[in-house]
Design a protein around this motif. Structure first.
Motif, PDB file in Angstrom:
ATOM      1  N   THR A   1      -4.791  -0.565  -0.152  1.00 34.37           N
ATOM      2  CA  THR A   1      -4.093  -1.848  -0.331  1.00 34.37           C
ATOM      3  C   THR A   1      -2.583  -1.688  -0.307  1.00 34.37           C
ATOM      4  O   THR A   1      -1.862  -2.683  -0.415  1.00 34.37           O
ATOM      5  CB  THR A   1      -4.517  -2.479  -1.662  1.00 34.37           C
ATOM      6  N   ALA A   2      -2.084  -0.479  -0.186  1.00 29.64           N
ATOM      7  CA  ALA A   2      -0.633  -0.258  -0.171  1.00 29.64           C
ATOM      8  C   ALA A   2      -0.030  -0.800   1.122  1.00 29.64           C
ATOM      9  O   ALA A   2      -0.732  -1.075   2.114  1.00 29.64           O
ATOM     10  CB  ALA A   2      -0.334   1.230  -0.323  1.00 29.64           C
ATOM     11  N   GLN A  62      -1.429   3.988  -4.968  1.00 28.67           N
ATOM     12  CA  GLN A  62      -1.150   2.674  -4.374  1.00 28.67           C
ATOM     13  C   GLN A  62      -0.943   1.601  -5.448  1.00 28.67           C
ATOM     14  O   GLN A  62      -0.558   0.477  -5.119  1.00 28.67           O
ATOM     15  CB  GLN A  62      -2.301   2.257  -3.464  1.00 28.67           C
ATOM     16  N   ASN A  63      -1.179   1.938  -6.743  1.00 29.99           N
ATOM     17  CA  ASN A  63      -0.964   1.027  -7.871  1.00 29.99           C
ATOM     18  C   ASN A  63       0.210   1.523  -8.687  1.00 29.99           C
ATOM     19  O   ASN A  63       0.204   2.662  -9.197  1.00 29.99           O
ATOM     20  CB  ASN A  63      -2.201   0.956  -8.761  1.00 29.99           C
ATOM     21  N   GLN A  77       5.371  -6.622  -3.824  1.00 32.31           N
ATOM     22  CA  GLN A  77       4.406  -5.534  -3.756  1.00 32.31           C
ATOM     23  C   GLN A  77       4.245  -4.857  -5.124  1.00 32.31           C
ATOM     24  O   GLN A  77       3.131  -4.513  -5.546  1.00 32.31           O
ATOM     25  CB  GLN A  77       4.861  -4.501  -2.716  1.00 32.31           C
ATOM     26  N   SER A 118       0.655  -4.886  -7.531  1.00 37.85           N
ATOM     27  CA  SER A 118      -0.085  -3.625  -7.609  1.00 37.85           C
ATOM     28  C   SER A 118      -0.463  -3.254  -9.037  1.00 37.85           C
ATOM     29  O   SER A 118      -1.079  -2.203  -9.243  1.00 37.85           O
ATOM     30  CB  SER A 118       0.743  -2.497  -6.981  1.00 37.85           C
TER      31      SER A 118
END
Length: 738
Positions: free
Chosen positions: A562-563, A618-619, A499, A503
């Protein structure tokens, strides 16, 4: 040049140019006997190369005498291009596609074989065979297409068509089977034979041309010799005249000289220095006259021609320059008595005649050398003709020796065909086996893809399960928080690493810039799981309370996130629970791990664009911009803007965030806002989701803001370093110090 069914005439030349004997014809092989003696008495002319006058015509000297047979009426009536039937001795039949290609007008010798006047050259069997038919054999071996076979056989004694038992094709005279020739090898040798005949004809023509050149060179040599004789006679006459003139001048004596001196009768004499130091030579009368006129007209320079050369005369510098060779010499002008002038002019003309005579001698020698070279070329051509003749003989012998090789080739061809049939059969088996193996390979590939897809799904399920679960509560709920390092093969470590790397996104070089930097290149050094029983108890209590408020319906999902989203536990409603990233200094990260987040201090160092709350992304690359490294910690720096260490070790907090009902914001709200805005039904939202520019917002990447501490739980801490080759916007700012 490729010719089929035709034959070139090659004439034999005497190989010894100095010999005078006639060219003897080869031994007679005809059935009618030797040639008449009256036709062998006159020897043919031969080519001489020893200086004697050449023969008027090359081919006239190359005619080989032989018997002139009487031509029959049928032969006399034949013409070139006429179609005839040709009798085949080997096959015993008439071949009906014959064509008369040539009728010999003279007796000649071709490749050592005599061809007599009246012989007919025919091509037959579709142009693949040809032969010369002698005058005595024309009626027996040739016939017109309309002639009666019975009448022809009766007149000539040749077998009529269909008479007797015809021989089977492919059998010899003795009934034995003839071997079929190898068409390619025979055709190749026949082509070489035709080319060799063409080369012989070309050499004969070249020999004729060289003889013509030799004749012309000898004629030119004779003219030069005549001119040399005339010049020699003129020189002798001039010398006799000069001697007589000198005697006359001596007889005049002092009287003539004194009279010329009293009258002062002098003439101008122009001379040039032929050789240092004092070898002066007088100009010819025409050149001397031109020089005197130019001097009278006061010309600075002029150009004259003398003895085939052009000279540029400079009267100011008194020099002459050869226009072609650029050679320069000195000239002078002096005045001499009249009688001395006459003597000097005669001497000059005599020297000029001698020079002309010398040039004629040189030309004569050069022409003689050319004649000798031509004679050598003729001898070389004669040797080439003989060599080509030997080559033709060897080709004929090679053709005769091919029959055995052709048999071997036929046998080898049959064996090759058998091997080819067997190879084709094996190839069909291999193709069938290859098809089976290809089908098995495709099946295995499909199964492998299915297994990989299933494995990926199972791995995602495992990742979702392990990351969605809260850590087990310790027995002592009052215990202080602590960190647990995850092994690299731990499912949580693998899921978080995947993840985290995925990201990383592109960012602008700076605010308002149109230049986008490459995504960050980082290497994770370690991952720790944060366990804080008190904070976890508060988070679970907040989750239960929020679930009780909306026990009948789930929270509205937010599009475009998108997390990682935590899975909903059985019996619970969806409360939009995500794992989001939070970047801060290492010092603040330690305090958050010990006491949890403090929403009232949100935006103290980075600004509160959407109110005073805790900001998440989320990035991970966005959270990375607000971190400090271990080197900053060593020098007491807690401001991310002052960090100048691009490769220092950093850490980002992975936090479990309960977004609940989230308000999507396109524009920035009040900076002093301390709680989420209210919904239409009077109930407050749980969080704010700041949208991207592509969705109508003002940010490049989504941000999430919560205003209650109990909606957050710091769960993991990821330590990492930027690679030395990283060129993200953060590394560029840290390296440049801006």
């Amino acid at each position: 040049m490729k010719m089929r069914g035709n034959r070139e005439h090659v004439y034999k030349v005497n190989q010894n140019p100095s010999a005078h004997e006639a060219i003897e014809p080869p031994p007679n092989t005809r059935e009618e006997g030797p040639p008449p003696p009256e036709l062998r008495q006159a020897p043919p002319k031969v080519i001489e190369c020893d200086g004697s006058p050449p023969a008027p015509d090359l081919f006239e000297s190359l005619v080989i005498p032989g018997p002139t047979a009487k031509r029959s009426d049928a032969a006399a009536a034949l013409s070139e291009g006429e179609k005839v039937h040709v009798w085949s001795k080997s096959r015993g039949i008439w071949i009906e596609d014959g064509v008369v290609q040539e009728i010999s007008k003279v007796d000649v010798q071709i490749l050592g074989e005599p061809i007599y006047k009246g012989s007919v050259f025919v091509v037959f069997n579709e142009g693949s065979n040809s032969k010369w038919v002698r005058p005595t054999d024309i009626q027996r071996l040739l016939r017109r297409p309309g002639a009666s076979p019975t009448a022809q056989a009766a007149a000539t004694g040749s077998p009529a068509a269909g008479a007797g038992t015809p021989m089977a094709p492919g059998t010899g005279k003795d009934g034995t089977e003839e071997q079929a020739p190898n068409a390619d090898a025979v055709a190749e040798l026949q082509e070489e034979l035709r080319q060799a005949r063409g080369d012989l004809l070309a050499l004969s023509k070249s020999n004729k041309g060289l003889l013509t050149q030799l004749k012309r060179a000898r004629s030119s040599n004779t003219a030069l010799q005549q001119k040399l004789d005339d010049q020699t006679q003129m020189l002798q006459k001039e010398q006799e005249f000069n001697a007589a003139l000198v005697d006359g001048l001596r007889q005049q004596g002092t009287r003539t000289c004194s009279k010329a001196s009293d009258r002062h009768e002098t003439v101008a004499c122009w001379e040039y220095l032929e050789q240092e130091p004092d070898a002066w030579r007088r100009y010819l009368p025409d050149a001397e006259k031109a020089l005197e006129e130019a001097r009278s007209d006061k010309l600075p320079e002029l150009t004259i021609s003398s003895s085939g050369f052009r000279y540029r005369i400079n009267l100011s510098a008194m020099t002459q320059t050869n226009v072609e060779t650029r050679r320069t010499c000195t000239i002078r002008r002096r005045e001499i008595l009249l009688h001395a002038d006459a003597v000097l002019k005669m001497t000059t003309e005599t020297q000029t005649l001698r020079g002309e005579n010398q040039r004629l001698i040189v030309d004569l020698c050069r022409k003689s050398d050319e004649i000798l070279a031509l004679e050598l070329d003729i001898r070389g051509l004669q040797e080439n003709i003989e060599a080509k003749t030997d080559s033709i003989r060897s080709l004929k012998a090679k053709i005769r020796s091919l029959s055995g090789e052709i048999d071997e080739l036929h046998a080898s061809h049959e064996r090759t065909e058998e091997c080819l049939v067997e190879a084709k059969h094996t190839a069909r088996k291999l193709e069938v086996r290859h098809t089976e193996l290809q089908f098995e390979h495709d099946s295995m590939k499909t199964n492998m893809e299915k297994l990989q897809s299933a494995l990926k799904q199972e791995r995602q399920k495992l990742y979702t399960t392990v990351l969605s679960q809260l850590p087990p509560k310790p027995l002592n709920e009052a215990a202080r928080g602590f960190c647990r390092s995850l092994d690299i093969d731990d499912p949580k470590h693998l899921a978080l690493l995947e993840q985290f790397q995925s990201s990383m996104a592109n960012h602008r070089l700076k605010l308002g810039s149109d230049h986008w930097c490459e995504p960050a290149k980082v290497s994770v050094t370690r991952i720790e799981e944060l366990i804080h029983p008190a904070n976890q108890q508060l988070y679970e209590a907040m989750r239960r309370m929020r679930a009780s408020e909306d026990s009948c319906r789930a929270c509205t999902p937010t599009a475009g996130i998108t997390a990682f989203k935590c899975e909903v536990q059985p019996g619970w409603v969806d409360m939009n629970e995500y794992l989001l990233y939070h970047g801060t200094s290492r010092c603040n990260a330690e305090q958050i791990m010990a006491r949890g987040f403090d929403a009232q201090r949100g935006g103290e160092s980075t600004g509160a664009m959407f109110g005073r709350g805790v900001y998440f992304a989320q990035n991970a690359s966005k959270s990375d911009l607000y971190t400090t490294c271990d080197l900053c910690e060593g020098i007491g720096n807690h401001d991310f803007r002052q960090c100048r260490h691009a490769q220092g070790e950093r850490c980002i907090l992975v936090t479990r965030v309960l977004l609940g009902e989230s308000k999507t914001a396109k524009n920035s709200g009040g900076k002093d806002q301390i709680r989420a805005p209210q919904r239409d039904d009077g109930i407050s939202y749980d969080s704010i989701t700041a949208l991207e520019k592509g969705e109508g917002g003002v940010l490049d990447h989504k941000e999430f803001v919560v205003f209650k501490d109990r909606q957050t739980l710091a769960s993991f801490r990821i330590f990492y370093r930027h690679d030395s080759s990283c060129s993200c916007n953060g590394c560029q700012h840290r390296r440049s110090g801006t």
